[in-house]
Design an enzyme around this catalytic site. Structure first.
Site, PDB file in Angstrom:
ATOM      1  N   HIS A 199       0.447  -1.018  -0.624  1.00 23.52           N
ATOM      2  CA  HIS A 199      -0.073   0.578   0.308  1.00 23.52           C
ATOM      3  C   HIS A 199       0.585   1.306   0.314  1.00 23.52           C
ATOM      4  O   HIS A 199       0.377   2.463  -0.581  1.00 23.52           O
ATOM      5  CB  HIS A 199      -0.786   0.001   1.212  1.00 23.52           C
ATOM      6  CG  HIS A 199      -0.082   0.053   2.566  1.00 23.52           C
ATOM      7  ND1 HIS A 199       0.150  -0.877   3.101  1.00 23.52           N
ATOM      8  CD2 HIS A 199      -0.277   1.119   3.159  1.00 23.52           C
ATOM      9  CE1 HIS A 199       0.690  -0.126   4.020  1.00 23.52           C
ATOM     10  NE2 HIS A 199       0.360   0.811   4.260  1.00 23.52           N
ATOM     11  N   ASP A 200       2.488   1.476   0.970  1.00 24.87           N
ATOM     12  CA  ASP A 200       3.088   2.011   0.217  1.00 24.87           C
ATOM     13  C   ASP A 200       4.089   2.208  -0.709  1.00 24.87           C
ATOM     14  O   ASP A 200       4.734   3.241  -0.364  1.00 24.87           O
ATOM     15  CB  ASP A 200       3.319   2.319   1.853  1.00 24.87           C
ATOM     16  CG  ASP A 200       2.689   3.837   3.203  1.00 24.87           C
ATOM     17  OD1 ASP A 200       1.789   3.811   2.174  1.00 24.87           O
ATOM     18  OD2 ASP A 200       2.757   3.420   4.245  1.00 24.87           O
ATOM     19  N   LYS A 203       6.067   5.282  -2.495  1.00 25.33           N
ATOM     20  CA  LYS A 203       7.025   6.312  -1.558  1.00 25.33           C
ATOM     21  C   LYS A 203       7.641   5.959  -2.354  1.00 25.33           C
ATOM     22  O   LYS A 203       9.074   6.857  -1.556  1.00 25.33           O
ATOM     23  CB  LYS A 203       6.506   5.817   0.050  1.00 25.33           C
ATOM     24  CG  LYS A 203       5.449   6.424   0.835  1.00 25.33           C
ATOM     25  CD  LYS A 203       5.551   5.525   1.835  1.00 25.33           C
ATOM     26  CE  LYS A 203       4.480   6.723   3.166  1.00 25.33           C
ATOM     27  NZ  LYS A 203       4.483   5.861   4.594  1.00 25.33           N
ATOM     28  N   HIS A 228       1.313   8.789  -2.749  1.00 25.71           N
ATOM     29  CA  HIS A 228       1.923   8.448  -3.344  1.00 25.71           C
ATOM     30  C   HIS A 228       0.692   6.814  -3.278  1.00 25.71           C
ATOM     31  O   HIS A 228       1.198   6.356  -3.762  1.00 25.71           O
ATOM     32  CB  HIS A 228       2.648   7.762  -1.856  1.00 25.71           C
ATOM     33  CG  HIS A 228       1.471   7.400  -0.246  1.00 25.71           C
ATOM     34  ND1 HIS A 228       1.399   8.255   0.328  1.00 25.71           N
ATOM     35  CD2 HIS A 228       1.408   5.821   0.404  1.00 25.71           C
ATOM     36  CE1 HIS A 228       0.905   7.722   1.932  1.00 25.71           C
ATOM     37  NE2 HIS A 228       0.618   6.790   1.436  1.00 25.71           N
ATOM     38  N   HIS A 252      -6.368   3.377  -0.339  1.00 30.37           N
ATOM     39  CA  HIS A 252      -6.335   3.598   1.435  1.00 30.37           C
ATOM     40  C   HIS A 252      -6.311   4.704   2.764  1.00 30.37           C
ATOM     41  O   HIS A 252      -6.366   4.762   3.301  1.00 30.37           O
ATOM     42  CB  HIS A 252      -5.056   2.471   1.750  1.00 30.37           C
ATOM     43  CG  HIS A 252      -3.758   3.328   1.611  1.00 30.37           C
ATOM     44  ND1 HIS A 252      -2.857   3.277  -0.177  1.00 30.37           N
ATOM     45  CD2 HIS A 252      -3.125   3.928   2.273  1.00 30.37           C
ATOM     46  CE1 HIS A 252      -1.725   3.854   0.355  1.00 30.37           C
ATOM     47  NE2 HIS A 252      -2.051   4.463   1.812  1.00 30.37           N
ATOM     48  N   HIS A 253      -5.735   5.790   1.451  1.00 33.90           N
ATOM     49  CA  HIS A 253      -6.209   6.910   2.359  1.00 33.90           C
ATOM     50  C   HIS A 253      -7.397   7.794   1.704  1.00 33.90           C
ATOM     51  O   HIS A 253      -7.941   9.383   2.815  1.00 33.90           O
ATOM     52  CB  HIS A 253      -4.824   7.912   2.525  1.00 33.90           C
ATOM     53  CG  HIS A 253      -3.502   7.667   2.794  1.00 33.90           C
ATOM     54  ND1 HIS A 253      -3.343   7.426   3.995  1.00 33.90           N
ATOM     55  CD2 HIS A 253      -2.574   7.257   2.462  1.00 33.90           C
ATOM     56  CE1 HIS A 253      -2.649   7.511   4.369  1.00 33.90           C
ATOM     57  NE2 HIS A 253      -1.603   6.691   3.346  1.00 33.90           N
ATOM     58  N   ASP A 281      -4.743   0.729   8.336  1.00 27.82           N
ATOM     59  CA  ASP A 281      -2.832   1.407   8.380  1.00 27.82           C
ATOM     60  C   ASP A 281      -3.243   2.698   9.416  1.00 27.82           C
ATOM     61  O   ASP A 281      -2.120   3.057  10.209  1.00 27.82           O
ATOM     62  CB  ASP A 281      -3.628   2.181   7.011  1.00 27.82           C
ATOM     63  CG  ASP A 281      -2.471   2.864   7.129  1.00 27.82           C
ATOM     64  OD1 ASP A 281      -0.903   2.557   6.986  1.00 27.82           O
ATOM     65  OD2 ASP A 281      -2.603   4.326   5.509  1.00 27.82           O
TER      66      ASP A 281
END
Length: 333
Positions: A199-200, A203, A228, A252-253, A281
């Protein structure tokens, strides 16, 4: 013995179940002529006893038998064993091919039958079984390769952001347990696991000095961090995952009230898997250390999702997370 032993060179084992001794002897002889091991039982209960002690690949069962009939036996086999079933009967009114398949059988033999018909039907079922096992093995090997690639990508992010190393795997771990608590199926859980580990990924496009900055980020730096999910989506979107992994990463954010980023999605426009990932998260991020602050602890993390249950976070997901934590969940590592 294991289910996979059937394709490792072991002789195929066939169990014949019939309460007529003459039929048992006839079919046993035909099965052995085809080069297979043959076991026998006179009713469904005897068949279950045999299967408890021996790995059986194919069961050929009559329908009308004492103690346990072929219909119930087939049901028990499909629920508890890996064997394929061929049903047979001398009474056409008992069952048709369509009904037999609906009840879980791979084929259906009408008595009386010719030797040729029996051989064709038995060998077809066994060949299909062996083919399916080979496909299963190929899929397992493919999944191992995919897992290796996913873990390598995850480690790439960890290497650039050592302060949060392991974050993605811990998020995936919690998200999986939340999904299980909610009763999600294997496919959705697998999708959540892959998306959680990745998920990251976006970055990798963020300068390392921003990721590891020991003080609060400036507005410009935070806007860069907020890119990201989009970067992760752009990297993953052309990979032909069997589930919407890229979209889950993308979302996811997001937040249930539309206040999240990068798309500003709200409510049902957010994938169920992404709603789970967002809660996992947040909980892991608040619980763990960050370059600019120590870990806040689990109590504060859970207080956050309780406070914003129904606003930022899906109520069902929050409830499942709280239930998971109440059952003594612990992050690995």
């Amino acid at each position: 013995m294991t289910e996979n032993e059937i394709t490792s060179g072991k002789k195929i084992s066939v169990l014949v179940v019939d309460d007529e001794k003459s039929i048992l002897k006839l079919i046993q002889r035909l099965v052995r002529q085809e080069g297979y091991d043959c076991l026998i039982a006179s009713n469904g209960l005897e068949a279950i006893t045999v299967m408890e002690e021996t790995v059986v690949d194919v069961v050929i069962t009559d329908i009308a038998m004492p103690k346990m009939d072929g219909i119930e036996l087939t049901k028990q086999i499909k629920e508890n064993y890996s064997a394929d079933v061929i049903m047979m009967t001398g009474y056409f009114k008992d069952l048709s091919y369509e009904n037999a398949v609906t009840k879980g059988a791979k084929d259906f033999i009408q008595k009386p039958f010719s030797t040729k018909e029996f051989q064709i039907r038995l060998n077809r079922v066994i060949k299909e079984r062996e083919t399916n096992q080979e496909l299963k093995k190929s899929l397992e090997r493919m999944n191992e390769i995919v897992d290796g690639v996913i873990n390598s990508l995850s480690l790439t992010v960890d290497a650039r952001d050592p302060y949060t190393a392991g974050h993605q795997k811990r998020v995936a771990q919690l998200a999986i347990e939340i999904a299980r608590s909610m009763g999600l199926g294997k496919t959705q859980i697998s999708s959540i696991r892959m998306a959680g580990i990745l998920h990251d990924l976006g970055k990798i496009a963020i300068p390392a000095e921003i990721l590891s900055k020991p003080s609060m980020l400036s507005d410009i730096e935070f806007r860069l961090i907020k890119t990201h999910p989009q970067v992760g989506y752009d990297i993953l979107k052309n990979i032909n995952f069997p589930t919407p992994v890229a979209r889950i990463v993308h979302q996811h954010h997001e937040r249930m009230d539309g206040s999240g980023y990068p798309l500003g999605l709200a409510g049902d426009d957010i994938l169920p898997e992404a709603r789970i990932l967002m809660v996992a998260d947040v909980v892991e991020a608040m619980f763990s250390h960050r370059p600019y602050r120590p870990g806040l602890g689990m109590d504060k993390a859970l207080a956050e999702i309780k406070k914003n249950r129904g606003k930022f976070y899906d109520p069902d997901v929050v409830d499942a997370c709280l239930k998971t934590m109440a059952e003594n969940f612990k992050f690995d590592g």
